[in-house]
Design an enzyme around this catalytic site. Structure first.
Site, PDB file in Angstrom:
ATOM      1  N   ILE A  67      -1.811   2.638  10.622  1.00 25.65           N
ATOM      2  CA  ILE A  67      -1.350   1.242  10.534  1.00 25.65           C
ATOM      3  C   ILE A  67       0.126   1.374  10.171  1.00 25.65           C
ATOM      4  CG2 ILE A  67      -1.543  -0.980   9.382  1.00 25.65           C
ATOM      5  CD1 ILE A  67      -4.491  -0.281   8.795  1.00 25.65           C
ATOM      6  N   PRO A  68       1.022   1.143  11.131  1.00 22.71           N
ATOM      7  CA  PRO A  68       2.419   1.581  11.018  1.00 22.71           C
ATOM      8  C   PRO A  68       3.308   0.740  10.101  1.00 22.71           C
ATOM      9  CG  PRO A  68       2.111   0.379  13.044  1.00 22.71           C
ATOM     10  CD  PRO A  68       0.752   0.483  12.408  1.00 22.71           C
ATOM     11  N   CYS A  69       3.021   0.755   8.809  1.00 19.89           N
ATOM     12  CA  CYS A  69       3.824  -0.027   7.868  1.00 19.89           C
ATOM     13  C   CYS A  69       5.257   0.501   7.772  1.00 19.89           C
ATOM     14  CB  CYS A  69       3.150  -0.099   6.513  1.00 19.89           C
ATOM     15  SG  CYS A  69       2.814   1.488   5.746  1.00 19.89           S
ATOM     16  N   HIS A  70       5.499   1.725   8.268  1.00 14.23           N
ATOM     17  CA  HIS A  70       6.873   2.238   8.296  1.00 14.23           C
ATOM     18  C   HIS A  70       7.749   1.411   9.238  1.00 14.23           C
ATOM     19  CE1 HIS A  70       4.757   4.391  11.537  1.00 14.23           C
ATOM     20  NE2 HIS A  70       5.924   4.371  12.174  1.00 14.23           N
ATOM     21  N   ARG A  71       7.156   0.638  10.130  1.00 19.08           N
ATOM     22  CA  ARG A  71       7.910  -0.190  11.082  1.00 19.08           C
ATOM     23  C   ARG A  71       8.359  -1.517  10.475  1.00 19.08           C
ATOM     24  NH1 ARG A  71       3.578   0.898  15.896  1.00 19.08           N
ATOM     25  NH2 ARG A  71       4.000   3.129  16.105  1.00 19.08           N
TER      26      ARG A  71
END
Length: 163
Positions: free
Chosen positions: A131-135
Site C-alpha cells: 500500500i504505497p504510502c511513500h507516494r
C-alpha cells in the site's frame, strides 16, 4: 496462525507477514529484531517462519524493486479503524510513479479537513510498499514523513521516477 519471512531488498532487510487470509505486515530493518516486534504486534498469535507461504509476496516485492511490477496482486488482511482503511484504499489508488498530497487523499475520502488523519493512517499503514504510502507527500511538494525513514521514502520515490 501467522507466517513470516525475511527477505533482502535495496532498502535493507524486510520482514513480511501474512495470515491465512492475506498480507498483514511489512517491517523494515529499523524494526529489527523482527521476532520481538512481531511478538509485540501480535501477542496472542502463533507466528512461524515459513518462506514457502510467503513466496508469492516475496516474488512480487522483488519484481517491484526490479521495476517489472507496478501493481501488487496479493490478498490483504489488515485490521485498522474504518477511516484508516478508507484512506489507505485511496492511497492504494495512486499510480506507480505518481504522488498525491495528504490533503488530496483527505478530499477523496469525503473528509476535506482530514489531512492530519490521513497522515495518521499512513503512519499506521501495516503494509508499506504494497500500500504505497511513500507516494503521499505534503501539499507544498515536500517529502513529508515515512515509517521506513525519509531515506527509504526518497529511494522508493526515485525508483518510481516520481521524485
Amino acid at each position: 496462525m501467522l507466517y513470516y519471512s525475511i527477505i533482502s531488498s535495496p532498502v535493507g532487510k524486510l520482514c513480511i507477514v501474512k495470515s491465512n487470509k492475506g498480507m498483514r505486515k511489512i517491517l523494515f530493518s529499523k524494526d529489527y529484531p523482527f521476532q520481538k516486534c512481531l511478538q509485540h504486534d501480535f501477542p496472542n498469535q502463533k507466528i512461524e517462519c515459513n518462506n514457502f507461504e510467503l513466496k508469492k509476496a516475496a516474488n512480487q516485492i522483488h519484481q517491484y524493486f526490479d521495476l517489472s511490477r507496478k501493481i501488487f496482486s496479493l490478498n490483504i488482511d489488515i485490521h485498522l479503524p474504518s477511516f484508516y482503511k478508507k484512506a489507505l484504499t485511496k492511497v492504494d489508488e495512486i499510480p506507480f510513479g505518481k504522488t498525491s498530497s495528504y490533503k488530496s487523499i483527505a478530499i477523496k475520502t469525503g473528509n476535506p479537513n482530514a489531512s492530519r488523519a490521513v497522515g495518521n493512517a499512513n503512519a499506521n499503514n501495516p503494509l508499506p510498499i504494497i500500500i504505497p504510502c511513500h507516494r503521499v507527500i505534503a501539499n507544498d511538494g515536500s517529502i513529508g514523513g515515512y515509517g521506513g525513514g525519509l531515506k527509504t521514502k526518497r529511494f522508493l520515490l526515485e525508483l518510481e521516477g516520481a521524485f
